[in-house]
Write a protein that holds these residues in place. Structure first.
Motif, mmCIF file in Angstrom:
data_model
loop_
_atom_site.group_PDB
_atom_site.id
_atom_site.type_symbol
_atom_site.label_atom_id
_atom_site.label_comp_id
_atom_site.label_asym_id
_atom_site.label_seq_id
_atom_site.Cartn_x
_atom_site.Cartn_y
_atom_site.Cartn_z
ATOM 1 N N LEU A 20 -4.969 -4.540 -3.643
ATOM 2 C CA LEU A 20 -4.040 -4.447 -3.434
ATOM 3 C C LEU A 20 -3.384 -5.093 -3.087
ATOM 4 N N ASP A 21 -3.110 -5.143 -1.815
ATOM 5 C CA ASP A 21 -3.510 -6.132 -0.209
ATOM 6 C C ASP A 21 -3.876 -7.261 -0.917
ATOM 7 N N PHE A 43 -6.551 -0.071 -2.849
ATOM 8 C CA PHE A 43 -5.922 -0.433 -1.865
ATOM 9 C C PHE A 43 -6.348 -1.664 -1.534
ATOM 10 N N TRP A 44 -7.269 -2.038 -1.260
ATOM 11 C CA TRP A 44 -7.679 -3.143 -0.604
ATOM 12 C C TRP A 44 -7.643 -4.195 -1.446
ATOM 13 N N ALA A 73 0.423 3.790 -3.084
ATOM 14 C CA ALA A 73 0.379 5.272 -2.775
ATOM 15 C C ALA A 73 1.686 5.879 -3.157
ATOM 16 N N TRP A 89 -10.071 5.096 -4.400
ATOM 17 C CA TRP A 89 -9.074 4.889 -4.278
ATOM 18 C C TRP A 89 -8.789 3.273 -2.927
ATOM 19 N N LYS A 131 -4.663 1.885 7.429
ATOM 20 C CA LYS A 131 -3.114 1.525 6.539
ATOM 21 C C LYS A 131 -2.909 2.559 5.460
ATOM 22 N N VAL A 132 -3.699 2.696 5.112
ATOM 23 C CA VAL A 132 -3.689 4.108 3.447
ATOM 24 C C VAL A 132 -3.218 4.879 4.448
ATOM 25 N N ILE A 165 1.004 -0.472 -0.447
ATOM 26 C CA ILE A 165 -0.143 -0.301 0.323
ATOM 27 C C ILE A 165 0.954 1.344 0.173
ATOM 28 N N GLU A 166 2.166 1.179 0.674
ATOM 29 C CA GLU A 166 3.384 2.483 0.878
ATOM 30 C C GLU A 166 3.563 2.412 -0.249
#
Length: 507
Positions: free
Chosen positions: A135-136, A132-133, A72, A128, A501-502, A68-69
């Motif tokens: 991707l994880d 992001f979810w 981002a 987003w 997390k985001v 996520i990092e």
């Protein structure tokens, strides 16, 4: 992170009928806004970055705790929504094998379109979060695939590709023979030479022919095509190779081309019945009474009998929509009778098959999809019987203690979802029947998936059922949406940690 106070949350979504950005999600403003236009395929789609490989490799090689990092940072530096979505889908098809079932870890591929649909339907500021979810979630599925053998899609054998003028026939022969190697080269040639519409129609034909993997084959056909509509058909080849491989899954069984097997039984009946429908099959009348009659039939019918009943309705001049309504209601009813994985897939499979029915262009394919969708209802009911108790609940019955005035507010309804789902469904039906705006229910449910959803099925189910509210005829919509309360997240469910997390990734 503290979840927004329920009263403020539901005041926001209830007053306007649209989910607005909450104060607690203001940190998402540090990301570029994803406009509604950007989340659709633009006419300039061919101008996508000519090299998506570095972004796919970044996703493949980044540890889960850092993904996520890293993404981002990529987004903040200019990587677009479509590029991230493309990387998600392509990383999935290259690294996740649709074996032993078209499910389980393969949900990392199947759920990409569901996350995309959730993004498209969300406010610009929230789009987003589902990505992001996803991707994880991909990283979890990738790790599972590594544990199960670390499969990777091989390069296609260019020397074996059939010529373009033979591609369609070669693909049909390979699929009819359940020949994985021949199908791989044939779909590659077809992808390079045929239109997207032709390819989708053909894949829809094969996606609905058998019940293996409880509907995931049909789901993959629809979801792959819909995602490609956003990221661009130029990325289709590896996706279609993965899809053809998935459609030929008959793990643990002999070759279906040489044996009459249970998951293919309805398909044989459907093929026999198609010729009995003339060109007027799609020009009938809407009939609510016939919908309820078919709903009752589907409660006890065999797959063969479901096909026959649907054909009879069409022959008698009943509109296909009335059949579709019975199928939607059957899925909603099963959700209430046994809230779980089988009933959930009756809804997501119906969503996929009805999308394909509306999108396919060959008359024969559309008839196949409608009849097979009806046939799948008894298959799902049989699968439910093997899972345990089935409640005596009928979606067309009037529940006791329905608040006909719709006085129960959304805050109370979604609080009840966390504690008593049957009561929550009754409350939601009363809210809707009393004039409560369905958009407020839909927007609140979607936001709660962002905050509470932990599993791919949370996204798959919510994206399907919230979209299908508008596909059901008005007379049956409220009952259909109300029964979704049996599987939607509630406001008192535990936070999934995604927002934290985001926010942490954005500093």
């Amino acid at each position: 992170m503290q979840i927004p106070q329920r009263r403020q949350f539901f005041k926001t979504v209830g007053a306007t009928g649209a989910v607005l950005a909450l104060h607690e999600l203001d940190f998402l403003g540090r990301l570029p806004v994803v406009s509604a236009a950007e989340s659709q395929l633009p006419s300039t789609a061919v101008q996508f970055s000519p090299d998506i490989e570095p972004l796919v490799r970044l996703l493949e090689e980044t540890p889960q705790e850092k993904v996520i990092e890293r993404f981002a940072a990529q987004i903040q530096s200019g990587t677009s929504y479509q590029e991230v979505l493309a990387a998600l889908l392509l990383a999935g098809v290259r690294n996740i094998q649709p074996r032993p079932s078209v499910g389980f870890k393969f949900h990392a591929v199947l759920v990409v379109n569901s996350a995309h649909l959730a993004s498209v339907a969300a406010p610009d500021t929230d789009r987003w979060l589902p990505i992001f979810w996803a991707l994880d979630y991909f990283k979890s599925a990738q790790a599972r695939d590594v544990r199960e053998g670390d499969w990777t899609m091989a390069a296609v054998d260019e020397a074996k590709l059939p010529p373009s003028h033979r591609a369609n026939q070669a693909f049909r022969e390979a699929m009819d023979g359940w020949d994985v190697e021949a199908a791989d080269v044939a779909i590659t040639s077809l992808c390079r030479s045929a239109s997207a519409a032709e390819v989708f129609d053909l894949l829809s034909h094969y996606g609905c022919r058998d019940y293996r993997s409880i509907g995931h084959k049909a789901i993959y056909v629809a979801n792959a095509y819909r995602t490609l509509q956003c990221i661009g058909w130029r990325y289709a080849e590896p996706v279609l190779r993965s899809l053809a491989y998935a459609l030929l899954n008959h793990n643990g069984e002999p070759n279906p081309a040489d044996h009459e097997l249970g998951p293919d039984a309805a398909w044989r009946v459907t093929q026999q019945r198609l010729s009995s429908l003339d060109e007027s099959w799609n020009h009938g009348r809407l009939d609510s009474a016939e919908t309820l009659s078919l709903l009752d039939t589907l409660r006890s019918a065999s797959p063969d009998e479901a096909v026959d009943a649907s054909v009879q309705m069409l022959a008698e001049g009943i509109a296909p929509q009335s059949i579709a309504d019975a199928i939607f209601l059957s899925a909603g009813e099963m959700i209430g009778q046994q809230p779980g994985i089988i009933a959930l897939h009756s809804a997501t499979t119906t969503n996929a098959m009805q999308y394909a029915y509306r999108t396919a262009f060959r008359d024969k394919t559309r008839r196949e999809l409608l009849l097979q969708n009806a046939a799948f209802v008894p298959y799902f009911r049989e699968s439910m019987r093997s899972r345990g108790k089935i409640a005596d609940l009928r979606i067309d019955a009037t529940p006791e203690k329905v608040d006909a005035n719709g006085d129960t507010d959304l805050e109370t309804i979604f609080q009840t979802v966390s504690n008593d789902r049957k009561q929550a469904a009754t409350q939601m039906l009363g809210y809707l029947n009393g004039g409560g705006p369905p958009e407020a229910v839909i927007n609140a449910a979607r936001r709660l998936v962002f905050l509470k959803g932990n599993d791919s099925h949370d996204y798959k189910f919510s994206s399907a059922v919230l979209e299908d509210f508008y596909a059901v005829s008005p007379a049956f919509r409220n009952a259909f949406l109300a029964n979704a309360a049996f599987l939607l997240p509630g406001s008192e469910d535990r936070d999934n940690g995604l927002v934290t997390k985001v926010r942490d990734a954005l500093g």
